[in-house]
Design an enzyme around this catalytic site. Structure first.
Site: not given
Ligand SMILES: Cc1ncc(C[n+]2csc(CCOP(=O)(O)OP(=O)(O)O)c2C)c(N)n1
Ligand SMILES: [Mg+2]
Lengths: 331, 354
Positions: A60, A129
């Protein structure tokens, strides 16, 4: 005019911008062959090829940094980060690079970078998450962030973000991708950061954004049945915030309720409260009230997860208390 | 390898498969919600490696960690209850499928952010080395994780300070829908470890005996003070990435070819070949082997019937775990606050100041 899913609106927007401008390209995990985790880039690899729709490794920070570097050379990258939770690994690229370069270069380098990612609590994805990190990002000078709540806004705000020369985060929501709504590609798009009054009402103003907009609208419906008219303001953008629309609404209703999915401490609502109490102090008949998530990592258990973020009944209760308990409340 | 050991391996492989299939069923019935990443096909990896570990070792795993937890000795009930989000789960329903933790068994958690297991293992190994203990840290991660910065940063530091880590790459050749040739410039993952001077090996992750032998050899070196070691295990997941993923990006031929190399089938094959001696059977007091022995003594089909019994036992354990999870109470919001605040003792610390 058509009825589409939120992801389809984003997909159309991506398609339109890729077609219109060959400096536009997109990168991210599984955006190509797989078609995007939430289908947003479906069909685009076949149409535009892998230099414009690029599957990446799980890196990322570096592929977001790649977006920054490509933007320096005039491309218009759309970086998809699978979910906002993984943006934490790209904070260096987002905060130290994208947000700073235009400024540090004295404006020599615009940053036509778009970062798309969903945030929010979905269904039992666990604490790592289920994060809402918008408050963390909205306070970074140099970054902009939009929070589309409908397919119409998703479509236009993404297109506008890609065309903008600022680094813009398009914060989507995991539970919105499969919601439907009208999409009119020919409608005139409002300015990117402008808030919208989604429902007028005289008794109180509800300021909200993203998935909470539909919760606020549902609540407004229920309250209307009991004679309470709640105005719903959809912020559409968190950086910058369209204070004028908020102020105007509050000056009509004199009461303000903020509904936010992120947690209360240091959340988006804290910023709105602080600013509006200063700007609209003499218009307010009651303290500004927040309905927010609990200051708790999201529990995995489904019932607890639901209790940790605003529910309709919480909003109903807060709205009623706000209109009845305050000085000069509706009688 | 003696038969006790063989049966132990086989039993855990069967438990692993049965547990995951039961979880899949519960998911299909809507009883388990959220992301559910299953392990069928990869059993030989966790079973082979963890059978080579000592109780004093530490384990760090990913979101695909139910089997690691199970083989490590965490009761199936406690894991399944966590998958159900129940109060009787290992973490009282606060963690869920991707976050199994067990302090007592030195299971340092399941981590859902790809690449997190490496720095966690690095820190754990630092603590072990700091205290000069003979323990090892086993760090699991997928082929997709090796492109995170944490992989490189952690390997460098582990090598630099000769920390006691066994890095275990579960190379199932996919990072969700992206096949390894499309996400890594070098697809022999172990070669990357060589860049940091870490001894590295590749083994067949579909062969539990090969995995076990390699893991034992490398762990001996780790415990012997030779510093970090790296083991790449080539394997394959039979299901999609998670229950939400149909896995349609993989060619059927590829799936079929790997199913033919099913590690469980391979282990069954192994065990039926090594017929236990009477002495070995008598020396064993393990329940399953006793039944196995009885059956052998009657001279019937050793592998089939014994295996069936073993399977029935395992299935009973897993069915019980599911029943337990289903019937367990849900946690309350008070339990959630308790999980958050349990260790906040700064008030008492302040009180104790002179
Ligand atoms: C930092 C980060 N980025 C993306 C994801 C989404 N994601 C979850 S699992 C996964 C693939 C991981 O593949 P691999 O490491 O090979 O493990 P496997 O699932 O194959 O066991 C991805 C991209 C994530 N969890 N964390
Ligand atoms: Mg993999």
């Amino acid at each position: 005019m058509s009825n589409v899913l939120y992801w389809q609106a984003l997909n159309e927007a991506m398609d339109a911008e890729l077609a219109a401008d060959e400096t536009v390209f997109t990168v991210g995990e599984d955006v190509g062959l797989y078609g995007g985790t939430y289908r947003v880039t479906e069909g685009l690899l076949a149409k535009y090829g892998e230099w414009r729709v690029r599957d990446t490794p799980i890196s990322e920070n570096s592929f977001t940094g790649l977006g920054v570097g490509a933007a320096l050379l005039g491309l218009r990258p759309v970086v998809e980060i699978m979910t906002i939770n993984f943006a934490l690994l790209a904070m260096d690229a987002i905060v130290n690079m994208a947000a700073k370069i235009p400024f540090m270069s004295g404006g020599q380098f615009p940053m036509p970078l778009t970062i798309r990612m969903p945030g929010g609590v979905a269904r039992q994805l666990g604490a790592q998450h289920s994060q809402r990190l918008e408050a963390m990002l909205m306070g970074i000078p140099g970054l902009r962030m939009v929070v589309p709540a409908t397919p119409q806004d998703a479509y236009w705000q993404l297109r506008q973000a890609i065309r903008s020369d600022d680094p813009i985060i398009v914060l989507e929501h995991e539970l919105l991708y499969f919601r439907t709504g009208e999409l009119d590609e020919t409608a005139v798009a409002p300015p990117l950061h402008q808030a919208r009054v989604s429902r007028p009402g005289r008794d109180l103003t509800c300021i909200t954004y993203s998935r909470m907009v539909s919760l606020a609208l549902e609540t407004a419906e229920a309250l209307a049945a009991e004679g309470i008219e709640m105005e719903v303001v959809d912020l559409r953008s968190l950086a910058p915030i369209d204070w004028k629309t908020c102020e105007q609404s509050v000056s009509r209703t004199h009461r303000c309720l903020i509904v936010e999915e992120d947690n209360e401490c240091g959340g988006v609502g804290a910023e709105i409260t602080a600013t509006l109490q200063a700007r609209s102090f003499f218009q307010l008949d009651a303290p500004i009230r927040r309905v927010a998530g609990l200051d708790l990592p999201t529990p995995f258990n489904g019932a607890l997860e639901a209790q940790s973020i605003p529910q309709k009944k919480d909003v109903v209760q807060a709205a009623k208390e706000l209109v009845t308990n305050a000085t000069g409340g509706v009688s | 390898m003696d038969n006790t050991h063989m049966t132990g391996l086989l039993r855990d492989m069967l438990r692993a498969r049965a547990f995951e299939e039961a979880a899949a069923q519960s998911y299909a019935q809507g009883e388990i919600v959220g992301f559910l990443h299953l392990y069928p096909g990869e059993e030989a990896v966790a079973v082979g490696v963890l059978h080579a570990a000592e109780p004093g070792d530490y384990i760090v795993s990913t979101y695909r960690e139910h089997v690691h937890a199970l083989v490590r000795g965490i009761p199936a009930r406690a894991i399944m209850a966590e998958l159900y989000g129940k109060k009787t789960g290992v973490s009282a329903g606060m963690g869920g499928s991707m976050h199994i933790f067990d302090r007592e068994r030195r299971f340092l958690g399941g981590y859902a952010i790809v690449g997190e297991t490496l720095p966690i293992a690095l820190g754990a190994a630092y603590a072990v080395a700091y205290r000069r203990l003979p323990e090892a840290v086993l760090c699991f991660f997928g082929d997709g994780a090796v492109n995170q910065g944490t992989f490189h940063e952690s390997l460098n530091m582990a090598a630099l300070w000769r920390l006691p880590i066994l890095f275990v790459c579960e190379n199932n050749h996919y990072q969700i829908g992206t096949e390894i040739h499309r996400h890594s410039a070098i697809t022999d993952v172990y070669k990357r470890a060589c860049g940091y001077g870490i001894p590295a090996e590749q083994a067949d992750g579909m062969d539990v005996l090969a995995v076990h032998a390699a893991a034992r050899r490398l762990l001996d070196r780790v415990r012997g003070g030779d510093g970090p070691q790296f083991l790449e295990l080539s394997t394959y997941r039979f299901r999609g990435h998670s229950m939400a993923d149909p896995g349609t990006y993989r060619p059927q031929a590829e799936v079929k070819a790997h199913e033919a190399a099913d590690p469980i089938a391979a282990a069954i094959h192994e065990i039926s070949l090594s017929y236990p001696s009477r002495a070995e059977l008598a020396a064993s007091d393990r329940d399953s082997l006793k039944r196995f022995a009885d059956h052998c003594c009657q001279g019937g089909h050793l592998d089939d019937a014994a295996l069936k019994r073993l399977q029935a036992e395992v299935q009973a354990e897993i069915d019980d775990a599911v029943r337990h999870a289903r019937e367990s109470p849900a946690p309350t919001l008070d339990d959630a606050w308790d999980a958050l605040l349990r260790n906040r003792r700064f008030e008492t610390l302040l009180e104790n100041l002179p």
